[in-house]
Design a protein around this motif. Structure first.
Motif, PDB file in Angstrom:
ATOM      1  N   SER A 194       0.805  -1.217   0.000  1.00 46.94           N
ATOM      2  CA  SER A 194       0.000   0.000   0.000  1.00 46.94           C
ATOM      3  C   SER A 194       0.837   1.266   0.000  1.00 46.94           C
ATOM      4  O   SER A 194       0.349   2.333   0.288  1.00 46.94           O
ATOM      5  CB  SER A 194      -0.930  -0.009   1.222  1.00 46.94           C
ATOM      6  OG  SER A 194      -0.163  -0.132   2.400  1.00 46.94           O
TER       7      SER A 194
ATOM      8  N   TRP B  55       3.457   2.180   1.987  1.00 49.48           N
ATOM      9  CA  TRP B  55       3.764   2.707   3.315  1.00 49.48           C
ATOM     10  C   TRP B  55       2.640   3.560   3.893  1.00 49.48           C
ATOM     11  O   TRP B  55       2.855   4.549   4.546  1.00 49.48           O
ATOM     12  CB  TRP B  55       5.073   3.507   3.302  1.00 49.48           C
ATOM     13  CG  TRP B  55       6.240   2.645   2.941  1.00 49.48           C
ATOM     14  CD1 TRP B  55       6.768   2.468   1.705  1.00 49.48           C
ATOM     15  CD2 TRP B  55       6.984   1.817   3.833  1.00 49.48           C
ATOM     16  NE1 TRP B  55       7.807   1.587   1.755  1.00 49.48           N
ATOM     17  CE2 TRP B  55       7.981   1.168   3.051  1.00 49.48           C
ATOM     18  CE3 TRP B  55       6.949   1.555   5.202  1.00 49.48           C
ATOM     19  CZ2 TRP B  55       8.904   0.269   3.599  1.00 49.48           C
ATOM     20  CZ3 TRP B  55       7.866   0.673   5.744  1.00 49.48           C
ATOM     21  CH2 TRP B  55       8.821   0.045   4.951  1.00 49.48           C
ATOM     22  N   ARG B  56       1.428   3.179   3.588  1.00 50.00           N
ATOM     23  CA  ARG B  56       0.280   3.898   4.135  1.00 50.00           C
ATOM     24  C   ARG B  56      -0.537   3.050   5.097  1.00 50.00           C
ATOM     25  O   ARG B  56      -1.509   3.521   5.642  1.00 50.00           O
ATOM     26  CB  ARG B  56      -0.634   4.363   2.992  1.00 50.00           C
ATOM     27  CG  ARG B  56       0.042   5.290   1.991  1.00 50.00           C
ATOM     28  CD  ARG B  56      -0.970   5.804   0.987  1.00 50.00           C
ATOM     29  NE  ARG B  56      -0.301   6.535  -0.068  1.00 50.00           N
ATOM     30  CZ  ARG B  56      -0.016   6.046  -1.281  1.00 50.00           C
ATOM     31  NH1 ARG B  56      -0.362   4.806  -1.569  1.00 50.00           N
ATOM     32  NH2 ARG B  56       0.605   6.781  -2.179  1.00 50.00           N
TER      33      ARG B  56
ATOM     34  N   LEU C 172       2.744   5.906  11.066  1.00 50.42           N
ATOM     35  CA  LEU C 172       2.384   6.307   9.708  1.00 50.42           C
ATOM     36  C   LEU C 172       2.050   7.794   9.696  1.00 50.42           C
ATOM     37  O   LEU C 172       1.786   8.394  10.740  1.00 50.42           O
ATOM     38  CB  LEU C 172       1.172   5.502   9.219  1.00 50.42           C
ATOM     39  CG  LEU C 172       1.376   3.987   9.112  1.00 50.42           C
ATOM     40  CD1 LEU C 172       0.052   3.297   8.837  1.00 50.42           C
ATOM     41  CD2 LEU C 172       2.384   3.650   8.020  1.00 50.42           C
ATOM     42  N   SER C 173       2.017   8.375   8.529  1.00 51.95           N
ATOM     43  CA  SER C 173       1.669   9.790   8.426  1.00 51.95           C
ATOM     44  C   SER C 173       0.163   9.963   8.536  1.00 51.95           C
ATOM     45  O   SER C 173      -0.611   9.068   8.176  1.00 51.95           O
ATOM     46  CB  SER C 173       2.143  10.366   7.090  1.00 51.95           C
ATOM     47  OG  SER C 173       1.386   9.820   6.024  1.00 51.95           O
TER      48      SER C 173
ATOM     49  N   SER D 267      -1.777   9.436   5.380  1.00 48.35           N
ATOM     50  CA  SER D 267      -2.000   8.045   4.959  1.00 48.35           C
ATOM     51  C   SER D 267      -3.424   7.594   5.250  1.00 48.35           C
ATOM     52  O   SER D 267      -4.005   6.799   4.501  1.00 48.35           O
ATOM     53  CB  SER D 267      -1.018   7.114   5.666  1.00 48.35           C
ATOM     54  OG  SER D 267       0.314   7.429   5.350  1.00 48.35           O
TER      55      SER D 267
ATOM     56  N   TRP E 260      -6.188   7.838   2.524  1.00 48.21           N
ATOM     57  CA  TRP E 260      -6.225   6.911   1.388  1.00 48.21           C
ATOM     58  C   TRP E 260      -7.305   5.853   1.587  1.00 48.21           C
ATOM     59  O   TRP E 260      -7.751   5.224   0.628  1.00 48.21           O
ATOM     60  CB  TRP E 260      -4.870   6.238   1.217  1.00 48.21           C
ATOM     61  CG  TRP E 260      -3.848   7.111   0.560  1.00 48.21           C
ATOM     62  CD1 TRP E 260      -3.039   8.023   1.155  1.00 48.21           C
ATOM     63  CD2 TRP E 260      -3.559   7.154  -0.836  1.00 48.21           C
ATOM     64  NE1 TRP E 260      -2.251   8.643   0.213  1.00 48.21           N
ATOM     65  CE2 TRP E 260      -2.542   8.128  -1.022  1.00 48.21           C
ATOM     66  CE3 TRP E 260      -4.052   6.477  -1.959  1.00 48.21           C
ATOM     67  CZ2 TRP E 260      -2.018   8.430  -2.271  1.00 48.21           C
ATOM     68  CZ3 TRP E 260      -3.521   6.779  -3.204  1.00 48.21           C
ATOM     69  CH2 TRP E 260      -2.523   7.748  -3.347  1.00 48.21           C
TER      70      TRP E 260
END
Length: 213
Positions: free
Chosen positions: A8, A10-11, A44-45, A48, A51
């Protein structure tokens, strides 16, 4: 986790975010289910998250869907499962109280705690209670009880268990198993046969001690 992140970009994934939300709900309540703390928890950010979910409300709704499908769905399915006797039917329902994969008591407590803060969630809980009680009433009627008697027995069965959950009652598994035949007799009006109890205990990996039954 590496595979999930790689696939994905890195999400994370919807399941990863939902599981983190579930853990936070159980640990600290609905106020802890917020995007930034979840992102930090997952490493994670924040971006993210978007998404997979439009906003926090969509994530909270996904939690409700999980709760409906697992707790309400499984309880109804167990009440409708094949049984030759009412005792067997009730023991099918009791599977929910002993198998976390069928009915998640901590999740139930968290949702009911959330309902104290939200009128909308309170309505969700009330609808779930209605569906579950109707399913249990149908189960009793299937085995010959008139509607009013079936309703009272359904309420007795269900409200005792919700009481266990709401009070966060902790009961040693050996003691709980020892009490089950007595609960069954009270709820159904029938004394469980040894073969019925043996099948139930066997599927839960329980070996009664001499004199327990």
């Amino acid at each position: 986790m590496e595979q999930i992140l790689s696939d994905s970009g890195w999400r994370g994934s919807p399941e990863v975010w939902l599981e983190a939300a579930y853990d936070s709900l159980l640990e600290s309540g609905v106020d802890a289910v917020k995007i930034q703390p979840l992102a930090k928890k997952l490493g994670l950010s924040r971006t993210s998250f978007y998404w997979f979910f439009k906003d926090r409300e969509e994530l909270l709704n996904a939690l409700l869907v999980r709760w409906r499908e697992k707790n309400t769905g499984n309880l109804i399915r167990r009440s409708e499962a094949y049984a030759e006797t009412l005792v067997e039917a009730m023991l099918n329902v009791f599977d929910c109280w002993l198998d976390h994969e069928l009915f998640d008591a901590k999740f139930e407590f968290a949702i009911r705690s959330w309902a104290i803060q939200s009128e909308e969630i309170q309505k969700e809980v009330q609808q779930a209670d209605k569906l579950r009680l109707e399913a249990l009433k149908r189960m009793f009627m299937r085995f010959g009880y008139e509607e009013v008697a079936a309703d009272v027995r359904a309420r007795t069965t269900y409200l005792v268990q919700i009481g266990y959950i709401s009070m966060q009652s902790r009961e040693d598994i050996t003691m709980r198993m020892k009490r089950i035949p007595h609960y069954i007799a009270i709820y159904t009006g029938e004394v469980p046969q040894q073969r019925e109890l043996d099948r139930f205990f066997s599927r839960h990996g329980h070996v009664p001690e001499p004199g327990d039954i």
